[in-house]
Design a protein around this motif. Structure first.
Motif, mmCIF file in Angstrom:
data_model
loop_
_atom_site.group_PDB
_atom_site.id
_atom_site.type_symbol
_atom_site.label_atom_id
_atom_site.label_comp_id
_atom_site.label_asym_id
_atom_site.label_seq_id
_atom_site.Cartn_x
_atom_site.Cartn_y
_atom_site.Cartn_z
ATOM 1 N N ARG A 82 -6.416 -2.903 -3.157
ATOM 2 C CA ARG A 82 -5.773 -3.844 -2.426
ATOM 3 C C ARG A 82 -7.062 -4.522 -1.684
ATOM 4 N N SER A 146 -1.072 -7.500 -2.563
ATOM 5 C CA SER A 146 -0.102 -6.794 -1.893
ATOM 6 C C SER A 146 -0.323 -5.160 -1.899
ATOM 7 N N PHE A 147 -0.317 -4.762 -3.298
ATOM 8 C CA PHE A 147 -0.382 -3.119 -3.587
ATOM 9 C C PHE A 147 -1.953 -2.992 -4.298
ATOM 10 N N SER A 214 1.771 0.417 1.270
ATOM 11 C CA SER A 214 2.440 1.199 0.367
ATOM 12 C C SER A 214 1.425 2.050 -0.490
ATOM 13 N N PHE A 230 8.040 0.395 -1.756
ATOM 14 C CA PHE A 230 7.164 -0.613 -1.972
ATOM 15 C C PHE A 230 7.687 -2.063 -1.176
#
Length: 352
Positions: A82, A146-147, A214, A230
């Motif tokens: 990320r 985001s992930f 996450s 998540f």
């Protein structure tokens, strides 16, 4: 030859005649969608210091030497972290004729993970645009927002759509098409495309917000992750939602959308003046989406510098419709294993 977006049977022909080239394993039937082609990742990823375009007279490979930090094989699975920027060569290359251009976009499942992907070309001055007559390789820039994600060589994160001549419908033609085919299940707001709004008055969950810390999403695995690890479910308060700066949201359109078989569409970003947020990562809607089965548009929303109040029914985006050069021999959802036909509010296919 008829102007318009090329359908799957024409894409098949481009593959046979060598306009679309495979550098390694042959292109498979599963890559060819009703109005686009899935593009596969190559064997190696390059971590770069910053996003870049090749620029006129320069190749991507030459510029890569300026910005590369390190590279690694991804053939047995690899993690993209990320907040980092990566460049991966694609398995497909092009030898376009002078009358054929192309645009690229993230696949739906890619956009719903807040995974920014943009295709770049040699001599290129724009992301996701391939000019008429282009001959050369394709690369994809990947930035997980985001992930962190697990990828593999051969995985398709983005797709390409080919067009000949002018395909876009103007507002008058779009209004006529709505009269004939009913493109949305509400009064149509047509201005520079078909506008759509956000639904924040649903029963129960109205959206999802990505959790900031996450684990990694394994993009090779379908329905293998628990959403609660998540995503945070959201419930609207008095038909509005306050967006947090830097946060990523999955929301849904109030309108059910219909793409008739002879047309394709693309979700376009809405004017920045309507608020401090951006809607749209994955933008292609294939012919047959919502045809006979109501389907809503899933909205990938990122808030910018300031908190922003998003109201139920607020216009947040627009669909640009284009004519197909001919009706596709295969339609979205018609025996293709399409993941999002008849969808409502839905996360990517990676979540159970």
């Amino acid at each position: 030859m008829t102007d318009g977006v090329l359908p799957c049977q024409s894409i098949d022909a481009l593959i046979v005649e060598g306009t679309i080239l495979a550098k390694g394993a042959p292109i498979t039937d599963g890559q060819v969608q009703p109005a686009s082609l899935d593009l596969r990742l190559g064997q190696r990823a390059h971590r770069v210091r910053a996003s870049f375009l090749a620029g006129e007279g320069r190749s991507v490979a030459d510029r890569l030497a300026e910005f590369e930090m390190h590279s690694f094989a991804i053939g047995n699975g690899a993690v993209l972290e990320r907040g980092c920027v990566y460049l991966v060569p694609l398995e497909e290359a092009l030898a376009l004729p002078p009358d054929l251009s192309a645009t690229c976009n993230a696949k739906s499942s890619t956009g719903r993970l807040d995974l920014l992907t943009r295709v770049i070309t040699d001599d290129g001055s724009e992301f996701d645009r391939v000019p008429p007559g282009y001959r050369g390789p394709l690369w994809v820039e990947i930035c997980p927002r985001s992930f962190s994600v697990v990828i593999d060589a051969g995985l398709a994160l983005c797709q390409i759509r080919f067009r000949r001549g002018e395909a876009r419908l103007d507002d008058e033609a779009l209004a006529s098409l709505h009269e004939a085919e009913r493109l949305v299940d509400r009064p149509a707001l047509i201005e520079d495309g078909l506008r759509f709004s956000v639904d924040l008055a649903r029963e129960g969950i109205v959206g999802w917000r990505a959790k900031p810390h996450s684990g990694a999403v394994d993009m090779r695995r379908v329905a293998a992750h628990e959403a609660a690890e998540f995503w945070e479910p959201l419930h609207a308060r008095r038909d509005h939602l306050i967006l947090d700066p830097g946060a990523f949201y999955i929301l849904v359109s109030r309108e059910a959308v219909h793409i008739p078989p002879g047309y394709a569409a693309e979700m376009a970003p809405y004017l920045a003046m309507v608020g401090e947020f951006r809607v749209h990562y994955a933008g292609f809607f294939d012919p047959g989406f919502g045809h006979g089965t109501p389907a809503r548009g899933v909205l990938e929303v990122r808030c910018h510098e300031a908190p922003f109040v998003l109201e139920h029914g607020q216009v947040v985006g627009r669909l640009v419709y284009e004519r197909m050069a001919e009706r596709p021999s295969r339609l979205y959802g018609a025996g293709l294993g399409s993941n999002y036909q008849g969808q409502g509010l839905k996360l990517s296919k990676h979540f159970a």
